[in-house]
Scaffold this motif. Structure first.
Motif, mmCIF file in Angstrom:
data_model
loop_
_atom_site.group_PDB
_atom_site.id
_atom_site.type_symbol
_atom_site.label_atom_id
_atom_site.label_comp_id
_atom_site.label_asym_id
_atom_site.label_seq_id
_atom_site.Cartn_x
_atom_site.Cartn_y
_atom_site.Cartn_z
ATOM 1 N N ALA A 32 0.819 -1.207 0.000
ATOM 2 C CA ALA A 32 0.000 0.000 0.000
ATOM 3 C C ALA A 32 0.856 1.263 0.000
ATOM 4 C CB ALA A 32 -0.930 -0.001 1.213
ATOM 5 N N PHE A 33 1.906 1.291 0.838
ATOM 6 C CA PHE A 33 2.799 2.453 0.882
ATOM 7 C C PHE A 33 3.521 2.648 -0.441
ATOM 8 C CE2 PHE A 33 2.671 2.048 5.612
ATOM 9 C CZ PHE A 33 2.239 3.332 5.862
ATOM 10 N N MET A 34 3.989 1.560 -1.035
ATOM 11 C CA MET A 34 4.745 1.661 -2.291
ATOM 12 C C MET A 34 3.869 2.167 -3.424
ATOM 13 S SD MET A 34 6.958 -1.855 -2.034
ATOM 14 C CE MET A 34 7.990 -1.520 -3.458
ATOM 15 N N VAL A 35 2.639 1.647 -3.497
ATOM 16 C CA VAL A 35 1.733 2.083 -4.561
ATOM 17 C C VAL A 35 1.386 3.557 -4.411
ATOM 18 C CG1 VAL A 35 -0.569 1.771 -5.519
ATOM 19 C CG2 VAL A 35 0.788 -0.211 -4.887
ATOM 20 N N ALA A 36 1.103 3.988 -3.179
ATOM 21 C CA ALA A 36 0.751 5.388 -2.952
ATOM 22 C C ALA A 36 1.870 6.320 -3.406
ATOM 23 C CB ALA A 36 0.435 5.606 -1.476
ATOM 24 N N ALA A 37 3.105 5.953 -3.105
ATOM 25 C CA ALA A 37 4.243 6.798 -3.486
ATOM 26 C C ALA A 37 4.395 6.888 -4.984
ATOM 27 C CB ALA A 37 5.526 6.247 -2.857
ATOM 28 N N MET A 38 4.168 5.783 -5.674
ATOM 29 C CA MET A 38 4.396 5.768 -7.118
ATOM 30 C C MET A 38 3.295 6.481 -7.902
ATOM 31 S SD MET A 38 6.162 2.172 -7.992
ATOM 32 C CE MET A 38 7.770 1.804 -7.304
ATOM 33 N N LEU A 39 2.100 6.541 -7.346
ATOM 34 C CA LEU A 39 1.001 7.161 -8.071
ATOM 35 C C LEU A 39 0.967 8.680 -7.923
ATOM 36 C CD1 LEU A 39 -1.885 4.610 -7.433
ATOM 37 C CD2 LEU A 39 -0.515 4.919 -9.502
ATOM 38 N N LEU A 40 1.870 9.236 -7.116
ATOM 39 C CA LEU A 40 1.853 10.679 -6.881
ATOM 40 C C LEU A 40 2.546 11.486 -7.973
ATOM 41 C CD1 LEU A 40 2.602 10.808 -3.052
ATOM 42 C CD2 LEU A 40 0.431 11.266 -4.208
ATOM 43 N N THR A 41 3.283 10.832 -8.856
ATOM 44 C CA THR A 41 4.090 11.555 -9.830
ATOM 45 C C THR A 41 3.542 11.401 -11.238
ATOM 46 O OG1 THR A 41 5.529 9.642 -10.010
ATOM 47 C CG2 THR A 41 6.183 11.361 -8.456
ATOM 48 N N ALA A 42 3.795 12.399 -12.088
ATOM 49 C CA ALA A 42 3.318 12.377 -13.472
ATOM 50 C C ALA A 42 4.205 11.495 -14.326
ATOM 51 C CB ALA A 42 3.316 13.796 -14.033
ATOM 52 N N ARG A 43 3.643 11.024 -15.479
ATOM 53 C CA ARG A 43 4.368 10.125 -16.342
ATOM 54 C C ARG A 43 4.313 10.635 -17.777
ATOM 55 N NH1 ARG A 43 0.939 7.575 -12.910
ATOM 56 N NH2 ARG A 43 1.833 6.071 -11.471
ATOM 57 N N PRO A 44 5.424 10.534 -18.520
ATOM 58 C CA PRO A 44 5.373 10.861 -19.937
ATOM 59 C C PRO A 44 4.399 9.936 -20.655
ATOM 60 C CG PRO A 44 7.647 10.684 -19.162
ATOM 61 C CD PRO A 44 6.771 10.182 -18.063
ATOM 62 N N ALA A 45 3.813 10.402 -21.780
ATOM 63 C CA ALA A 45 2.747 9.662 -22.465
ATOM 64 C C ALA A 45 3.280 8.906 -23.660
ATOM 65 C CB ALA A 45 1.637 10.621 -22.879
ATOM 66 N N HIS A 46 4.071 7.836 -23.424
ATOM 67 C CA HIS A 46 4.436 6.944 -24.512
ATOM 68 C C HIS A 46 4.874 5.607 -23.939
ATOM 69 C CE1 HIS A 46 8.365 8.688 -23.407
ATOM 70 N NE2 HIS A 46 8.885 7.550 -23.833
ATOM 71 N N ALA A 47 4.770 4.547 -24.772
ATOM 72 C CA ALA A 47 5.194 3.218 -24.357
ATOM 73 C C ALA A 47 6.610 2.969 -24.846
ATOM 74 C CB ALA A 47 4.238 2.174 -24.916
ATOM 75 N N ALA A 48 7.244 1.953 -24.272
ATOM 76 C CA ALA A 48 8.636 1.681 -24.631
ATOM 77 C C ALA A 48 8.940 0.221 -24.399
ATOM 78 C CB ALA A 48 9.583 2.553 -23.808
ATOM 79 N N THR A 49 10.038 -0.237 -24.993
ATOM 80 C CA THR A 49 10.597 -1.557 -24.710
ATOM 81 C C THR A 49 11.936 -1.362 -24.013
ATOM 82 O OG1 THR A 49 9.524 -2.618 -26.599
ATOM 83 C CG2 THR A 49 11.485 -3.699 -25.691
ATOM 84 N N PHE A 50 12.065 -1.935 -22.824
ATOM 85 C CA PHE A 50 13.302 -1.856 -22.055
ATOM 86 C C PHE A 50 13.956 -3.232 -22.061
ATOM 87 C CE2 PHE A 50 10.345 1.195 -20.041
ATOM 88 C CZ PHE A 50 11.027 2.372 -20.350
#
Length: 449
Positions: A32-50
């Motif tokens: 729960a703590f990890m998910v909350a932290a990660m959802l607080l920030t914005a993300r660029p709008a494109h997909a990628a292959t890593f």
């Protein structure tokens, strides 16, 4: 009893259930703590292959010390330059993928001729965006091709106390072609933990089993579906078959009202060749789960508790008795199991007969059920199940009293002395029962008197 690194033997069922309840609660809090932290920030709008090219565990440059610095460059790069190029670890790839909108892909190209082992120093980041992690891109790895057992070649091994993967609200993600084990820390405890969302696919993995397909690589739990719907563990083709065995508690645990999921075509409790490598508790357990969870065409055998357990208590509770017309409620509506009345092998075929009492048909609606049959070299200690070898299925329709009778002849004879079991799945709802009582296969009685 399975013992992993740093574990002591669990002496009784009571101690086992208390331990797993505490471990699961702590694990959920960390998630729960990890998910909350990660959802607080914005993300660029494109997909990628890593492409992961290192067994290291360094963070992505955008995550100094594991914390996002507020600016994503859309790359997977730890800051170290290897002979083969910029280093990308699995941890860094997950961090980078979590900052992109779209369906990203994580592949592997780690320079080694054998199995590449990734041993995280701490829990890997929760996956919070749709991603496909494909271990079959590593070297000469390949999916299973066999109708029975599995000949899959696994070349990516996640191993260690924090080796598990967590997916939280990352609907439609796919995890494929990994061996995951050793996840025994309170912060980890599950090979693959899915929380929230829908449409996940877990396929072609060894969970609780080493890449050789025969050695235990225990997690506390194999797979947990927690408040997750419409997801599939396994599938209808050999390539999608998971091997889920050797874990300390359940192989697959469905809980927190998870509904509409499918667990199909897997090996649960055996090694790749069908030899015993059981999960210490049930093979598949639905505890406080929702409805419509299909459990079909698996090989479930040699587990410590029931092969399939439907429970409305906070632990596995043993065989759930049938009730007249199937009016009770609980996980999968506590679907009644079939009753095998006879199993006889004649010189050229095997005849199986039985009955089912469940939801009655009405003038307005016909109630149809899929009856799946399994053969077993031995019966479960409870007398019910398990289901080692799937030998076929039929469909039956109940009458207005909720009763149906059936007869079935599998395409191949079942040897005298083996045991037949069956499950019932309501066709329109998807509710699968526990295993029936095991009935031993007998020779025909000739004459009388």
């Amino acid at each position: 009893m399975l013992i992993g690194p740093g574990e002591t033997m669990i002496g009784t069922k009571t101690e086992s259930r208390e331990a797993r309840s505490k471990a699961l609660a702590l694990g959920l809090l960390v998630v729960a703590f990890m998910v909350a932290a990660m959802l607080l920030t914005a993300r660029p709008a494109h997909a990628a292959t890593f492409t992961v090219n290192s067994t290291g565990d360094q963070n992505d440059l955008d995550f100094p010390g594991g914390t996002f610095d507020g600016s994503s460059d859309g790359r997977c790069f730890t800051g170290d330059v290897l002979v083969i190029g910029d280093e990308c670890t699995l941890r860094a790839a997950i961090q980078a993928a979590n900052k992109l909108r779209g369906s990203d892909t994580i592949e592997f190209d780690i320079p080694t001729t054998g199995v590449a082992t990734i041993d995280p120093d701490s829990r890997l980041p929760s996956i919070t965006r749709t991603v496909t992690i494909n271990g079959y891109t590593q070297g000469d790895a390949r999916p299973n091709t066999q109708a029975q057992g599995t000949d899959a070649v696994i070349k990516i091994r996640l191993d260690g106390f924090d080796a598990g993967l967590t997916l939280s609200g990352a609907s439609n993600s796919v995890i494929r072609g990994l061996a995951i084990g050793g996840c025994l820390a309170d912060s980890c405890n599950t090979g693959i933990f899915i929380s929230g969302g829908e449409g996940y696919k877990i396929e072609g993995n060894f969970i609780g089993v080493a890449p050789d397909g025969t050695s235990s690589l225990a997690n506390k739990w194999g797979v947990i579906l927690y408040d997750a719907d419409g997801s599939t563990v396994g599938g209808t083709t050999p390539a999608k078959r998971n091997l889920i065995s050797g874990n300390v508690f359940e192989g697959v645990l469905v809980t927190s009202n998870s509904s509409g999921n499918t667990i199909q075509g897997n090996l649960i409790g055996t090694d790749r060749n069908g030899n015993p490598l059981g999960n210490n508790d049930s093979g598949v357990a639905l505890i406080f789960a929702g409805a419509g969870n299909r459990i079909l065409s698996n090989s479930i055998f040699s587990n410590g508790d029931l092969g399939i357990d439907l429970s409305s208590t906070n632990a596995a509770d043993g065989v759930t008795a049938n009730d007249d017309k199937d009016l009770d409620t609980g996980p999968n509506h506590l679907q009644n199991y079939p009753v095998i009345t006879s199993a006889t092998t004649f010189p050229t075929f095997t005849s199986i007969n039985g009955t089912l009492n469940s939801t009655p048909s009405t003038r307005e609606k016909t109630r149809t059920f899929i009856i799946q049959f399994f053969s077993n070299t031995s019966a479960d200690s409870s007398g019910f199940g398990e289901g080692k070898t799937f030998i076929g299925q039929i469909q039956v329709t109940t009458n207005r009293q909720g009763n149906a009778t059936f007869g079935f002849a599998p395409t191949q004879e079942v040897p005298v002395g083996e045991f037949i079991t069956a499950t019932a799945t309501r066709k329109d709802k998807g509710d699968t029962s526990e295993f029936s009582q095991a009935n031993d296969v007998e020779e025909p009685v000739i004459g009388g008197g």
